[in-house]
Design a protein around this motif. Structure first.
Motif, PDB file in Angstrom:
ATOM      1  N   MET A  41       6.224  -1.940   1.439  1.00 28.83           N
ATOM      2  CA  MET A  41       6.365  -0.445   2.459  1.00 28.83           C
ATOM      3  C   MET A  41       5.321   0.531   2.444  1.00 28.83           C
ATOM      4  O   MET A  41       5.207   1.087   3.303  1.00 28.83           O
ATOM      5  N   MET A  42       4.146   0.069   1.723  1.00 33.83           N
ATOM      6  CA  MET A  42       2.859   0.877   1.892  1.00 33.83           C
ATOM      7  C   MET A  42       2.118   0.504   3.243  1.00 33.83           C
ATOM      8  O   MET A  42       1.773   1.111   3.856  1.00 33.83           O
ATOM      9  N   GLU A  43       2.513  -0.836   3.616  1.00 32.98           N
ATOM     10  CA  GLU A  43       1.973  -1.291   4.827  1.00 32.98           C
ATOM     11  C   GLU A  43       2.652  -0.699   6.127  1.00 32.98           C
ATOM     12  O   GLU A  43       2.118  -0.742   7.008  1.00 32.98           O
ATOM     13  N   ILE A  44       4.002  -0.387   5.925  1.00 33.36           N
ATOM     14  CA  ILE A  44       4.769   0.303   7.219  1.00 33.36           C
ATOM     15  C   ILE A  44       5.190   1.608   6.866  1.00 33.36           C
ATOM     16  O   ILE A  44       5.829   2.359   7.837  1.00 33.36           O
ATOM     17  N   GLU A  45       4.372   2.245   5.850  1.00 35.46           N
ATOM     18  CA  GLU A  45       4.614   3.519   5.479  1.00 35.46           C
ATOM     19  C   GLU A  45       4.699   4.372   6.502  1.00 35.46           C
ATOM     20  O   GLU A  45       5.732   5.356   6.553  1.00 35.46           O
ATOM     21  N   HIS A  46       3.998   4.413   7.680  1.00 34.71           N
ATOM     22  CA  HIS A  46       3.962   5.604   8.663  1.00 34.71           C
ATOM     23  C   HIS A  46       4.927   5.224   9.901  1.00 34.71           C
ATOM     24  O   HIS A  46       4.692   5.709  10.974  1.00 34.71           O
ATOM     25  N   THR A  47       5.773   4.100   9.500  1.00 34.55           N
ATOM     26  CA  THR A  47       6.462   3.781  10.654  1.00 34.55           C
ATOM     27  C   THR A  47       8.090   4.047  10.372  1.00 34.55           C
ATOM     28  O   THR A  47       8.375   4.343   9.037  1.00 34.55           O
ATOM     29  N   PRO A  48       8.946   4.439  11.471  1.00 38.30           N
ATOM     30  CA  PRO A  48      10.397   4.919  11.178  1.00 38.30           C
ATOM     31  C   PRO A  48      11.014   4.047  10.289  1.00 38.30           C
ATOM     32  O   PRO A  48      12.013   4.277   9.426  1.00 38.30           O
ATOM     33  N   ALA A  49      10.830   2.547  10.391  1.00 40.83           N
ATOM     34  CA  ALA A  49      11.399   1.644   9.628  1.00 40.83           C
ATOM     35  C   ALA A  49      11.198   1.615   8.121  1.00 40.83           C
ATOM     36  O   ALA A  49      12.022   1.120   7.351  1.00 40.83           O
ATOM     37  N   ALA A  50      10.274   2.388   7.618  1.00 44.33           N
ATOM     38  CA  ALA A  50       9.658   2.473   6.264  1.00 44.33           C
ATOM     39  C   ALA A  50      11.190   3.172   5.457  1.00 44.33           C
ATOM     40  O   ALA A  50      11.247   3.059   4.242  1.00 44.33           O
ATOM     41  N   LYS A  51      11.699   4.417   6.023  1.00 42.55           N
ATOM     42  CA  LYS A  51      12.484   5.159   5.116  1.00 42.55           C
ATOM     43  C   LYS A  51      13.473   4.337   4.537  1.00 42.55           C
ATOM     44  O   LYS A  51      13.655   4.638   3.023  1.00 42.55           O
ATOM     45  N   PRO A  52      14.499   3.410   4.788  1.00 41.27           N
ATOM     46  CA  PRO A  52      15.170   2.654   3.935  1.00 41.27           C
ATOM     47  C   PRO A  52      14.755   1.834   2.981  1.00 41.27           C
ATOM     48  O   PRO A  52      15.092   1.794   1.890  1.00 41.27           O
ATOM     49  N   TYR A  53      13.422   1.462   3.107  1.00 42.38           N
ATOM     50  CA  TYR A  53      12.706   0.572   1.991  1.00 42.38           C
ATOM     51  C   TYR A  53      12.326   1.650   0.892  1.00 42.38           C
ATOM     52  O   TYR A  53      12.420   1.448  -0.258  1.00 42.38           O
ATOM     53  N   PHE A  54      11.809   2.979   1.127  1.00 42.32           N
ATOM     54  CA  PHE A  54      11.700   3.832   0.137  1.00 42.32           C
ATOM     55  C   PHE A  54      12.857   4.230  -0.516  1.00 42.32           C
ATOM     56  O   PHE A  54      12.923   4.304  -1.735  1.00 42.32           O
ATOM     57  N   ILE A  55      14.037   4.432   0.091  1.00 38.53           N
ATOM     58  CA  ILE A  55      15.116   4.811  -0.521  1.00 38.53           C
ATOM     59  C   ILE A  55      15.620   3.565  -1.553  1.00 38.53           C
ATOM     60  O   ILE A  55      15.954   3.777  -2.732  1.00 38.53           O
TER      61      ILE A  55
END
Ligand code: HEM
Length: 187
Positions: A41-55
């Motif tokens: 998730m750090m790799e994709i942190e700044h993309t909209p796709a990251a949100k569900p991974y953070f959750i």
């Protein structure tokens, strides 16, 4: 089935109970998944796709913390099998130090993640639910907690490597049954 127990080791108190085995392997699996997920998730942190991974990361992280607390409570009430007395004193000491380090990391790592999330803009979540705000967002403080969180992951990785190396030494060099007692179904 082979019995790897050395003759000199007493049967009573040699094995881990089923709950200890389950908690060990479930938390090991979740920690590996959480580490992979965190780095991804750090790799994709700044993309909209990251949100569900953070959750998912925050939610499963809360479950891991609960499991670690349960494991410590269980350990305090159920005797932990001793290591073979023929092991050199320095190895016994090293094994104990690594175990204490692992427990500390497993506790402080999720706590630092929680502290960071509490001070971040998005806050703490558990799957679909936002948990009550415990502090006002504070970017710098959140980043400090996340730096500690990220650094502790490396310490955890290091300790897990030493822990696995020790387990493999017991399995292939010492052949003293210590490895097998952490393998479900081998007692
Ligand atoms: C339980 C074991 C946990 C493991 C193994 C773990 C692992 C990781 C890893 C590897 C990263 C990437 C760090 C980096 O490369 O900088 C990360 C980031 C993160 N973790 Fe965890 N984590 C855990 C628990 C938690 C918990 C309980 C929370 C919060 C409830 C949490 C929230 C976060 C957040 C928000 C980030 C992103 C940090 C940033 O934006 O810089 N983690 N975690």
């Amino acid at each position: 089935m082979n019995d790897f127990r050395p003759q000199a080791v007493p049967t009573i108190g040699w094995h881990y109970d089923r709950m200890a085995l389950a908690l060990h392997w479930i938390s090991a699996l979740l920690l590996v998944l959480m580490t992979g997920l965190g780095w991804y998730m750090m790799e994709i942190e700044h993309t909209p796709a990251a949100k569900p991974y953070f959750i998912v990361h925050k939610s499963v992280g809360l479950i891991v913390l609960a499991l670690v607390l349960w494991r410590l409570w269980w350990r305090s009430r159920h005797p932990v099998p001793q290591l073979p007395s023929k092991m050199p004193a320095w190895q016994l000491r090293a094994a104990q130090l690594v175990q204490v380090g692992l427990y500390l990391c497993m506790l402080v790592l999720p706590l630092a993640g929680i502290a960071g999330a509490i001070h971040s803009k998005s806050g703490l979540v558990f799957f679909g639910y936002s948990l009550p705000r415990l502090a006002a967002p504070n970017h710098d403080l959140a980043e400090t907690y996340f730096d500690i969180h990220g650094a502790l992951v490396w310490l955890l990785v290091l300790l897990v490597c030493v822990h696995i190396a020790g387990a493999l030494k017991h399995r292939f060099i010492d052949r003293d049954g210590v490895f097998e007692r952490m393998v479900p179904g081998r007692d």
